[in-house]
Design a protein around this motif. Structure first.
Motif, mmCIF file in Angstrom:
data_model
loop_
_atom_site.group_PDB
_atom_site.id
_atom_site.type_symbol
_atom_site.label_atom_id
_atom_site.label_comp_id
_atom_site.label_asym_id
_atom_site.label_seq_id
_atom_site.Cartn_x
_atom_site.Cartn_y
_atom_site.Cartn_z
ATOM 1 N N TYR A 211 63.482 -27.257 -1.149
ATOM 2 C CA TYR A 211 63.989 -26.218 -2.050
ATOM 3 C C TYR A 211 65.273 -26.655 -2.750
ATOM 4 O O TYR A 211 65.521 -26.290 -3.902
ATOM 5 N N MET A 212 66.099 -27.424 -2.061
ATOM 6 C CA MET A 212 67.296 -27.960 -2.709
ATOM 7 C C MET A 212 66.908 -28.864 -3.883
ATOM 8 O O MET A 212 67.494 -28.792 -4.963
ATOM 9 N N TYR A 215 65.518 -26.422 -6.686
ATOM 10 C CA TYR A 215 66.390 -25.433 -7.318
ATOM 11 C C TYR A 215 67.832 -25.903 -7.536
ATOM 12 O O TYR A 215 68.532 -25.345 -8.380
ATOM 13 N N ILE A 246 69.292 -20.745 -3.387
ATOM 14 C CA ILE A 246 67.892 -20.926 -2.996
ATOM 15 C C ILE A 246 67.184 -19.617 -2.665
ATOM 16 O O ILE A 246 66.131 -19.307 -3.218
#
Length: 349
Positions: A211-212, A215, A246
């Protein structure tokens, strides 16, 4: 499952007890014998092995953590080069584990929450762990609200359970709600599918990394560096909460509603939910002598304090300074301290 206790916050709302040099997580606020950090560590150690409990902390608080948790192995400290809020902290945590080839489910939890029942907490976390093993799944604990609180963010969840395989307690998160007005909070708590956002998240390091990268690619990119280059890049990161970075963007986000006693101990009045008051509704710490005083919080480290004829005040005296605040204005303490620090910096410039 591993636990990562995030101990890098500043806790300015507890000024003047909490200072930049020693924030609230390093103070004994809800116990005479243990600091908030020590209580959080003991809570996780009651169910997890010593090697499964970690602490994430910025360099400037490293010595305090070593002093308060002397048995914590050095290799279980995740050291942030600077305080950049929860998104960078959780990013460096994911990087820490992945560089060591570890991808067990981790709990990222604040260091300054009051949760007296460790067994019920761990029961909920075990349920969350089973779901968080799945790729991309993130689970948080949602606190069943007990009052119209304006200092917390809220979570809206589906009325239906998320999936049979996760069990009946796991619900899908459908929306995040910013800290509301008193009027809106009164409406929110009437709904059966509204919860406080606890800030406790359960996920795998690879889930965080994925997710890092999606996003917050610029933030995640810095972890390709090593040593001094990484530290310098980290210090330049924007201060960003994990919710904005996130969490609020996710589709595979679930919550487990919990009803056990929980408090983030974020303000002076939160102590009234932990300690008993006297017959006049006062809570006093130190050599305090109230007369014709009601529903007030008075704290003094050294001086004798006489308080006469006041109601609903917070009065705190330490070597750092003096706070006098009406309870209804308590949420402005942080703003006032920021203004005071800015003014001090201008004078020193």
């Amino acid at each position: 499952m591993k636990a990562v206790i995030m101990a890098g916050g500043k806790g300015t709302r507890f000024w003047p007890r909490s200072t930049a040099d020693k924030p609230k997580q390093f103070l004994a606020l809800t116990s005479e014998y243990a600091t908030m950090l020590q209580m959080t560590y003991d809570r996780f150690r009651s169910a997890l092995a010593e090697e499964d409990v970690y602490v994430a902390v910025s360099e400037n608080y490293l010595s305090i953590v070593r002093e308060q948790l002397p048995t914590l192995p050095l290799e279980q400290l995740i050291i942030e080069p600077d305080q950049r809020d929860t998104a960078p902290c959780i990013a460096i945590t994911a990087d820490f584990f992945m560089k060591r080839g570890l991808d067990d489910v981790i709990v990222t939890a604040p260091s300054d929450q009051y949760i007296p029942d460790a067994d019920e907490l761990m029961e909920a976390l075990r349920i969350a762990e089973a779901a968080a093993k799945d790729t991309g799944v993130v689970v948080t604990l949602g606190i069943v609200p007990t009052r119209a609180e304006t200092g917390y963010g809220y979570i809206e969840a589906s009325e239906a359970t998320a999936d049979k395989k996760y069990g009946s307690r796991v619900k899908e998160v459908t929306a995040f709600i910013e800290k509301p007005s008193k009027e809106k909070a009164e409406i929110l708590i009437q709904s059966s599918n509204i919860y406080w956002n606890s800030g406790i998240f359960i996920w795998r390091p690879s889930t965080i990394a994925g997710y890092m990268e999606r996003y917050q690619p610029e933030m995640w990119r810095i972890f390709r560096q090593e040593g001094a280059a990484l530290q310098e890049a980290y210090r330049k990161l924007p201060k960003l909460s994990i919710d904005y970075a996130i969490i609020e963007k996710l589709e595979l986000l679930y919550t487990i509603p919990i009803e056990f006693t929980w408090d983030d101990v974020g303000t002076w009045t939160s102590l009234e939910r932990v300690f008993e008051t006297d017959d006049d509704g006062n809570m006093v710490f130190g050599r305090i002598y109230p007369l014709s005083t009601r529903r007030s919080i008075v704290y003094s480290e050294q001086q004798k304090v006489v308080v006469i004829g006041v109601e609903d005040l917070i009065i705190v005296s330490t070597g750092e300074g003096l706070l006098i605040c009406h309870k209804s204005e308590e949420q402005k303490v942080k703003q006032a301290i920021e203004a005071m620090n800015s003014d001090q910096e201008d004078r020193e410039a």
